[in-house]
Design an enzyme around this catalytic site. Structure first.
Site, PDB file in Angstrom:
ATOM      1  N   ASP B  37       0.851  -1.197   0.000  1.00 18.57           N
ATOM      2  CA  ASP B  37       0.000   0.000   0.000  1.00 18.57           C
ATOM      3  C   ASP B  37       0.878   1.236   0.000  1.00 18.57           C
ATOM      4  O   ASP B  37       1.799   1.347   0.825  1.00 18.57           O
ATOM      5  CB  ASP B  37      -0.850   0.043   1.280  1.00 18.57           C
ATOM      6  CG  ASP B  37      -2.081  -0.842   1.183  1.00 18.57           C
ATOM      7  OD1 ASP B  37      -2.261  -1.507   0.154  1.00 18.57           O
ATOM      8  OD2 ASP B  37      -2.873  -0.849   2.151  1.00 18.57           O
ATOM      9  N   LYS B  94      -7.972   0.566  -5.170  1.00 17.52           N
ATOM     10  CA  LYS B  94      -9.173  -0.009  -4.566  1.00 17.52           C
ATOM     11  C   LYS B  94     -10.435   0.707  -5.022  1.00 17.52           C
ATOM     12  O   LYS B  94     -10.452   1.933  -5.132  1.00 17.52           O
ATOM     13  CB  LYS B  94      -9.090   0.106  -3.033  1.00 17.52           C
ATOM     14  CG  LYS B  94      -8.049  -0.794  -2.381  1.00 17.52           C
ATOM     15  CD  LYS B  94      -8.129  -0.648  -0.867  1.00 17.52           C
ATOM     16  CE  LYS B  94      -6.928  -1.237  -0.149  1.00 17.52           C
ATOM     17  NZ  LYS B  94      -6.878  -2.699  -0.213  1.00 17.52           N
ATOM     18  N   GLY B 166      -5.389  -3.005   8.762  1.00 20.11           N
ATOM     19  CA  GLY B 166      -5.082  -1.824   9.556  1.00 20.11           C
ATOM     20  C   GLY B 166      -4.854  -2.084  11.031  1.00 20.11           C
ATOM     21  O   GLY B 166      -4.784  -1.162  11.832  1.00 20.11           O
ATOM     22  N   GLY B 248      -0.301  -3.693   4.022  1.00 21.25           N
ATOM     23  CA  GLY B 248      -0.985  -2.408   3.998  1.00 21.25           C
ATOM     24  C   GLY B 248      -0.294  -1.415   4.886  1.00 21.25           C
ATOM     25  O   GLY B 248       0.633  -0.713   4.481  1.00 21.25           O
ATOM     26  N   SER B 249      -0.691  -1.389   6.143  1.00 17.82           N
ATOM     27  CA  SER B 249      -0.195  -0.364   7.055  1.00 17.82           C
ATOM     28  C   SER B 249       1.168  -0.728   7.647  1.00 17.82           C
ATOM     29  O   SER B 249       1.792   0.103   8.294  1.00 17.82           O
ATOM     30  CB  SER B 249      -1.224  -0.175   8.165  1.00 17.82           C
ATOM     31  OG  SER B 249      -2.532  -0.166   7.623  1.00 17.82           O
TER      32      SER B 249
END
Lengths: 205, 322
Positions: B37, B94, B166, B248-249
């Site tokens: 991400d 997304k 997340g 992602g995070s």
């Protein structure tokens, strides 16, 4: 010493560079073409194989990975003398010159290869056309494909798309900008397995 | 003159079997890799430099969406174009669940893969996007086999575990991967007659159930996402059967809602680079504890995270879209 008579039955051990990409599809294709596939993730593993396939995937990812632990130097030595077949990202890695953007390579295939030359994923395509291989038209799967923009001395063109080479051979090196491992036709892999066998006969282990 | 619309999603359905092979083909090329991400051009550059196979362009990573709330939508076309122009690797973005107009825009922008994602606020509570209507491939999240096969029936070319995005807590990604593989294994020993009942149970098309029963795996690549934050997490998911990893995070976040300042702070940039590189190496060498130990040692700092078990039911993202 090998006993006489076993020579032609030697199962060639062909490595598939398994950093990332569709290496499993190549391993399966090799098995179907009568070779023993070996997944290669470390430089020292190169010493156990008779030939190597550099699969499709992301060429930048391959390079970042190879730059560590002297892998790139070992691979350069390997491809100089041992049969190697690069598809898509693998073809980019083998070329003497890479453009769009420029990046370093193994420099063993006398050609200039342009990355992502046909556009993005929406421009990916499957085409079927005549090649120099016996057995009629060949299906060719192109995924975000590179283009062999120019070839130099010693390179034989086995297939073309819109006037540009897509399957080439240069001595012990083979390269394709498409993905023969994603089709069920095994003629391209068979040709490479035969190349490895012939090379092995001339240069025994 | 305007394009003739077919009344479905405003897109002509493409030659489906060829298109599907090309879509799955790109997913094949991403196997064994890490998709990261990114929220800006500098992060995209770091991801590519570290060896990511693809980047996911988004406005806010899941950890920030979770902390800040509000409606989470598709990233701005301007950001997506900047990122496409910056990197040579494939770019994903997304779209909200069911929001086919966002997906049409993403396809128009030349995005290589669309993630119809529960991380964004769903746009349709009953329907997912008809993904067959697009030339661009889609990836969708799943918690179990039935969900995975329903998405594949709608045209998804890649499945990823939902996990709990997340959080930096891998527990739900593990749960979803284990459930999907267990349910696939169970199908392989069923008789032909029993497969009809299995299709009913999983609420999935019989044809797909039969394909899984024969092959023992999904007809499209099966990746993992949702809470993967460390090299060890990546190795764990790969050993459990994931074919590639979404992070992602886990790479660019410092505190819960604060990203590392990779643009102005060299030390924080270095920290992001070290995390990104380590996860890439761990994903390739997922079966080699010696290398995993080495790369884990090189990482400076890890996303703080949020225990998924402490979340209230209504805070979960994974229950969106089924």
């Amino acid at each position: 010493m090998k006993s006489p008579g076993t020579e032609q039955n030697v199962l060639s051990r062909i490595g598939v560079l398994a950093i990332q990409g569709d290496y499993d599809a190549h391993a399966e294709a090799l098995r179907e073409a009568g070779a023993e596939p070996v997944l290669i993730r470390k430089p020292e593993e190169l010493s156990s194989i008779d030939g190597l396939i550099i699969p499709g995937g992301e060429s930048t990812t391959f390079l970042k990975f190879l730059e560590r632990d002297g892998f790139l130097a070992s691979l350069r030595d390997f491809v100089r003398t041992k049969p190697t077949f690069g598809t898509c990202a693998g073809c980019i890695l083998l070329a003497t010159e890479v453009t769009h953007p420029p990046q370093q390579s193994l420099g063993v295939l006398n050609a200039t290869v342009e990355r992502n030359a046909y556009g993005r994923q929406i421009d990916s395509a499957i085409q079927t056309s005549e090649t120099q291989l016996p057995g009629g038209p060949l299906e060719m799967v192109y995924i975000r494909a590179p283009r062999i923009a120019k070839t130099g001395a010693g390179v034989t063109v086995l297939a073309q798309r819109d006037g540009f080479p897509v399957l080439v051979e240069q001595g012990h090196i083979m390269a394709a900008t498409f993905h023969p491992e994603l089709s069920s036709d095994r003629r391209v892999h068979q040709r490479f397995v035969d190349l490895v066998r012939t090379h092995l006969k001339q240069h025994p282990r | 003159m305007a394009e003739v619309h077919n009344g479905k999603n405003g897109h002509n359905p493409a030659n489906s079997s060829t298109t599907l092979r090309l879509k799955v083909g790109l997913a094949e090329m991403l196997k064994g890799g890490v998709i990261m991400d990114v929220m800006n051009v500098e992060q995209a550059r770091i991801a590519e430099e570290a060896g990511a196979v693809s980047v996911m362009a988004l406005e806010r990573v899941p950890a920030m969406i979770r902390a800040e709330g509000g409606v989470a939508r598709m990233a701005s076309p301007k950001l997506i174009k900047e990122i496409i122009d910056t990197v040579s690797i494939p770019v994903m973005a997304k779209a909200r669940i069911g929001h086919f107009a966002e997906a049409q825009i993403l396809q128009q922008l030349g995005v290589d893969f669309i993630d119809e994602s529960e991380v964004l606020t769903p746009a349709d509570e009953a329907h997912h996007i008809d993904k067959h209507a697009f030339t661009t491939p889609f990836v969708c999240g799943a918690r179990n086999l039935g969900e995975a096969l329903r998405r594949i029936a709608e045209g998804a070319a890649m499945i990823r575990t939902k996990g709990e995005a997340g959080t930096g807590d891998v527990v739900h990604a593990v749960q979803h991967m284990r459930q999907i593989t267990r349910e696939m294994r169970a199908l392989t020993v069923l008789s032909d007659q029993e497969l009809y009942a299995a299709a009913k149970e999983h609420q999935a098309p019989y044809e797909l159930i039969r394909m899984v029963a024969q092959a023992g795996k999904l007809p499209v690549p099966n990746f993992s996402a949702g809470g993967i934050a460390t090299p060890a997490d990546a190795a764990l998911m790969m050993q459990l059967g994931a074919e590639a990893i979404f992070v992602g995070s886990g790479i660019f976040m410092k505190e819960r809602a604060t990203p590392l300042d990779v643009e102005n702070n060299p030390k924080e940039r270095e920290e992001a680079v070290s995390r990104a590189k380590a996860i890439v190496i761990a994903t390739t060498h997922y079966n080699d504890p010696k290398i995993l130990a080495e790369v884990s040692e090189q990482v400076t700092g890890t996303m703080k995270g949020l225990a998924a078990a402490a979340l209230e039911e209504n805070q979960l993202l994974q229950t969106r879209g089924n």
